[in-house]
Design an enzyme around this catalytic site. Structure first.
Site, PDB file in Angstrom:
ATOM      1  N   ARG A  42       0.799  -1.223   0.000  1.00  0.00           N
ATOM      2  CA  ARG A  42       0.000   0.000   0.000  1.00  0.00           C
ATOM      3  C   ARG A  42       0.837   1.282   0.000  1.00  0.00           C
ATOM      4  NH1 ARG A  42      -4.416   0.307   4.629  1.00  0.00           N
ATOM      5  NH2 ARG A  42      -4.809  -1.761   3.732  1.00  0.00           N
ATOM      6  N   HIS A  88      -8.193  -3.353  -7.652  1.00  0.00           N
ATOM      7  CA  HIS A  88      -7.945  -2.645  -6.390  1.00  0.00           C
ATOM      8  C   HIS A  88      -9.270  -2.409  -5.653  1.00  0.00           C
ATOM      9  CE1 HIS A  88      -5.096  -0.372  -3.914  1.00  0.00           C
ATOM     10  NE2 HIS A  88      -6.053   0.526  -3.735  1.00  0.00           N
ATOM     11  N   TYR A 132     -17.494  14.043 -13.653  1.00  0.00           N
ATOM     12  CA  TYR A 132     -17.360  15.238 -14.483  1.00  0.00           C
ATOM     13  C   TYR A 132     -16.002  15.315 -15.201  1.00  0.00           C
ATOM     14  CZ  TYR A 132     -21.387  16.820 -11.785  1.00  0.00           C
ATOM     15  OH  TYR A 132     -22.614  16.928 -11.188  1.00  0.00           O
TER      16      TYR A 132
END
Length: 841
Positions: A42, A88, A132
């Site tokens: 990670r 993931h 967006y």
């Protein structure tokens, strides 16, 4: 109450699925497993491709989707969904945050994603929602993914083992050094600074050619980090530490200029340190102004736009801009510390690496990638060449091949017949059966021949490449050279060797001042603007208040940040900063220099020279009262000592009276109290080290003593000033060159109670300052002083009473006096040549 003895015995049944464990060992093992999972899976990047798993998975998913730089943008939400659903499964926010960061030019030195839409700002504004914005890979990111389909890296199952993902990317570019990394794991953290792509590539190429290269060798090519937001790294100690050990502290400053246009001055900030929030910086500055911890600021405006950053700080009238700027550096994030921790995953273990190990690991990875890629390409080329040989053999025997195929009942039977009859294998026979009839044309056959030759040449090249590691390292260098040419850009962060801390010097304005030293060694400095320009022959203003028959002996112009090299009558040298001298008014006496320097008994400062830097190719030329001279390199005085050092050795009853700076190729002129001058070339004075004995510079009659030493400069005239306030300018051509150690010629006629104060070279556009023993000071322009021959007395420069005399003279360059008002010249005063001393020529 039932006693314990009355309780019935309970039979304990053993469960074969329950195993007794030690709680301490279980907690230790579980925590270590968790910590390693966070460290490796990670928070810490892989040393080979410089990516954390989420970054690698995001890039791979976009690559798999065909979301490359030459295709249309795709919605960020679609990319996030692809990454989360396949590779993931840790939430969309972490994936979208990763993608956004790779598209922010103030976050990544080499952006890996090309974003369209609102991706936030350096002010900390959040990006628009993922529905967006749109995204695609940058060409640089595709370089990290190149050759992924050629078995260059290993693949591992994804989280549900339904797909496979790469364990590392081929990484043609050294991404970890270029983009750096930032992450906090369990019990450890990484914080690696970004670098310039071109410099990193050149450094690795140098390392490939010089495997024994040192960090110092590499720093000549890769001088230090290069942040996307620019800025200035103060000093190289932190860089050297990080490159040697993997740990270091970098002091990074923003870039700010002082704008003096308009009625008031402004500080304009155009770059800020890496990872500093611009809006928070402005808020902090405003807060410090409100708390009056920083004075002199009247307004702060953020004028940043698409063209770049621009923070304008308006200053109050009369404020010293540099002082305000230094306070901003000291009290705000305009100067920040970047703590380097080069922690990366190496062979599934976290390790802290210096610069050379980082480069070594990248080179090792690329050797593996290129070896596997070359073996893959060689195998594919050999397979294709093998097929082509079968096709060409079939074309050469086309009639027999066609007859064999037509005589067969099935395709499998035809394949077997071809294998048996024409000495082919199954792959060649299959290719022949799939061959189109157009291949029978002569030109088509030639294409097959050309393709076979190209493949054979490629096979030979790959075999040559695989034959030695040297060839593979040369291939790495070639690819890096191409990448540098394709993606390299200019350095954004400047690296300076200046001190990294703000001390007293940084908080004091570097202004021009007038330094005064009295006969009794009292010293002070006065702001140069305290004196107005007067016409020649004026009375002057009060410049210093003296007591006990003390008078001003030296006056010169310097800057508050200059070093003063103080030479004493005993031939010793001491160091002093101008800002360490107390500032006084025109009338104040100053401070005893013995309180500033560790002078010995009966030791007096006789010469003071302001020095900005000490150079090996410049020299100090010393002159004693009895005419002895010596020349010493300036850099022998570059190491200040609080106790001072011996400059020259003096003979009995002699004292050091003058020191000048030369470049080793000039003529000099010595002038005595009774007006004798001697001109000779300084190469007649041999170069010596400190503490040496000098040679005879000029011989003198009777009780005459040396008063001055000056350099003969082309285009300038010799200005001579006497104690009675007379002066004149004379051409250097009137002083014919004599050998060192002679008497010289007459320079000026002096009266019985008069004597030369000094003589030095001046230009037409300079000004001079005269100071009398009573402390009066005037300024006048040199071009107001008449040019006369050697055997003249000159004209009146300063009106002084019978008991007073001129004791100090200094000059001002045009730049130093350009803002001073010129008062009309006083009427020339010429009182004749009566009461002169006997002729000494």
């Amino acid at each position: 109450m039932t006693s314990e003895q009355d309780l019935p015995e309970v039979e304990v049944l053993e469960n074969p699925r329950v195993k007794p464990v030690n709680v301490e060992e279980e907690m230790k093992t579980s925590y270590i497993n968790y910590a390693m999972s966070v460290i490796i899976g990670r928070a810490i990047p892989d040393v080979r491709d410089g990516l954390k798993p989420v970054h690698r998975r995001s890039l791979f998913a976009m690559w798999e989707m065909g979301n490359t730089h030459d295709k249309a943008y795709k919605k960020s939400a679609r990319v996030v969904g692809e990454v989360m659903g396949k590779f993931h499964p840790h939430g969309d926010s972490s994936i979208y945050g990763t993608i956004v960061g790779m598209a922010q030019p103030w976050t990544y030195r080499m952006m890996l994603a090309d974003g369209q839409g609102n991706f936030g700002s350096i002010d900390g504004d959040s990006p628009a929602a993922m529905r967006y914005t749109e995204i695609r890979l940058k060409p640089e990111a595709e370089e990290l993914l190149a050759d992924l389909d050629k078995e260059t890296v290993g693949f591992v199952p994804n989280f549900d083992e339904s797909l496979e993902e790469p364990s590392v990317l081929p990484a043609k570019l050294p991404n970890l050094l270029i983009n750096g990394s930032d992450g906090i794991a369990v019990g450890m953290a990484t914080k690696m600074p970004p670098h310039n792509l071109g410099e990193v590539c050149k450094a690795i190429i140098y390392y490939l050619d010089h495997p024994d290269a040192t960090v110092e060798n590499l720093m000549e090519i890769l001088p230090g980090p290069d942040f996307p937001t620019g800025g200035v790294i103060m000093g190289t100690d932190g860089i050297k530490s990080a490159y040697h050990t993997g740990y270091g502290k970098l002091t990074v400053r923003g870039v700010a200029d002082i704008d003096e246009t308009g009625k008031r001055e402004h500080i304009i900030i155009t770059e800020i340190p890496y990872q500093v929030n611009k809006s928070r910086l402005i808020e902090h500055i405003a807060e410090l102004v409100r708390e009056k911890r920083i004075d002199g600021i009247s307004d702060i405006r953020d004028e940043s736009d698409k063209e770049g950053m621009r923070i304008v700080i308006d200053l109050k009238k009369g404020t010293h801009p540099q002082m305000v700027l230094n306070h901003l550096f000291k009290h705000t994030a305009l100067e920040s510390t970047f703590g380097v921790i080069n922690l990366a995953i190496v062979d599934n273990q976290p390790k802290v690496l210096g610069l050379i190990p980082l480069i070594e690991q990248f080179v090792k990875h690329r050797i593996t990638v290129i070896t596997r890629r070359s073996e893959y390409d060689k195998r594919k080329a050999e397979e294709r060449a093998h097929i082509l040989r079968g096709l060409l053999h079939a074309i050469d025997n086309i009639d027999a091949v066609i007859a064999t195929i037509r005589a067969s009942k099935t395709a499998d039977e035809a394949k077997g017949a071809l294998v048996e009859k024409f000495d082919l294998d199954e792959a060649q026979a299959t290719a022949i059966l799939q061959m189109q009839l157009r291949r029978l044309a002569a030109l088509e056959k030639q294409k097959l021949v050309d393709e076979r030759e190209q493949l054979e040449a490629e096979i030979r090249r790959l075999m040559e490449l695989l034959s030695s590691e040297t060839n593979i390292r040369a291939e790495i260098a070639r690819e890096l050279t191409e990448s540098e040419a394709k993606f390299g850009d200019k350095r954004r962060t400047e690296i300076t060797f200046d001190p990294t801390t703000i001390d007293k010097e940084d908080l004091i304005p570097n202004k021009q001042v007038l330094v005064c030293l009295t006969k009794h060694n009292y010293v002070k400095y006065i702001d140069i603007d305290a004196y107005r320009t007067q016409g020649r022959g004026g009375r002057g203003v009060m410049g210093i208040s003296t007591k006990d028959e003390d008078f001003v002996e030296q006056v010169f112009v310097a800057y508050t940040h200059d070093h003063l090299l103080c030479f004493t009558s005993e031939g010793r040298a001491y160091w002093l900063r101008v800002f360490d001298i107390p500032e006084g008014s025109r009338q104040s006496r100053g401070k005893a220099i013995v309180n500033l320097l560790n002078l010995k008994d009966d030791e007096r400062v006789t010469a003071v020279i302001p020095v900005k830097e000490f150079c090996a190719d410049r020299f100090f030329l010393f002159l004693t009262e009895h005419g002895m001279t010596i020349k010493i390199p300036q850099d022998e005085f570059s190491r200040p000592r609080s106790t001072g050092v011996n400059a020259i050795t003096l003979r009995d009853d002699d004292h050091l009276v003058h020191v000048i700076v030369t470049d080793g190729s000039q003529e000099v002129l010595i002038t005595t109290r009774y007006g004798q001058s001697l001109r000779f070339h300084e190469d007649q004075i041999s170069l010596r080290h400190r503490n040496a004995l000098g040679v005879i510079g000029m011989r003198m009659r009777d009780d005459d003593v040396v008063r001055s030493l000056t350099v003969v400069e082309e285009g300038k005239l010799l200005l001579t000033i006497t104690e009675a306030g007379y002066g004149k300018r004379t051409s250097f051509d009137e002083y014919r060159g004599h050998g060192r150690g002679t008497l010289g010629v007459r320079n000026i006629k002096v009266g019985r109670n008069d004597g030369v104060v000094t003589a030095f070279a001046v230009s037409e556009d300079e000004e001079i300052i005269l100071m009398s023993a009573d402390g009066n000071v005037i300024r006048t322009k040199v071009n107001k002083i008449s040019i006369q021959g050697r055997s003249t007395r000159g004209v009146r420069m300063m009106k002084i009473n019978a008991k007073d005399r001129v004791v100090g003279v200094t000059s001002l360059s045009p730049e130093e006096s350009q803002e001073l008002q010129d008062i009309p010249q006083a009427e020339i005063i010429d009182e004749g040549d009566e009461d002169l001393a006997p002729d000494q020529e």
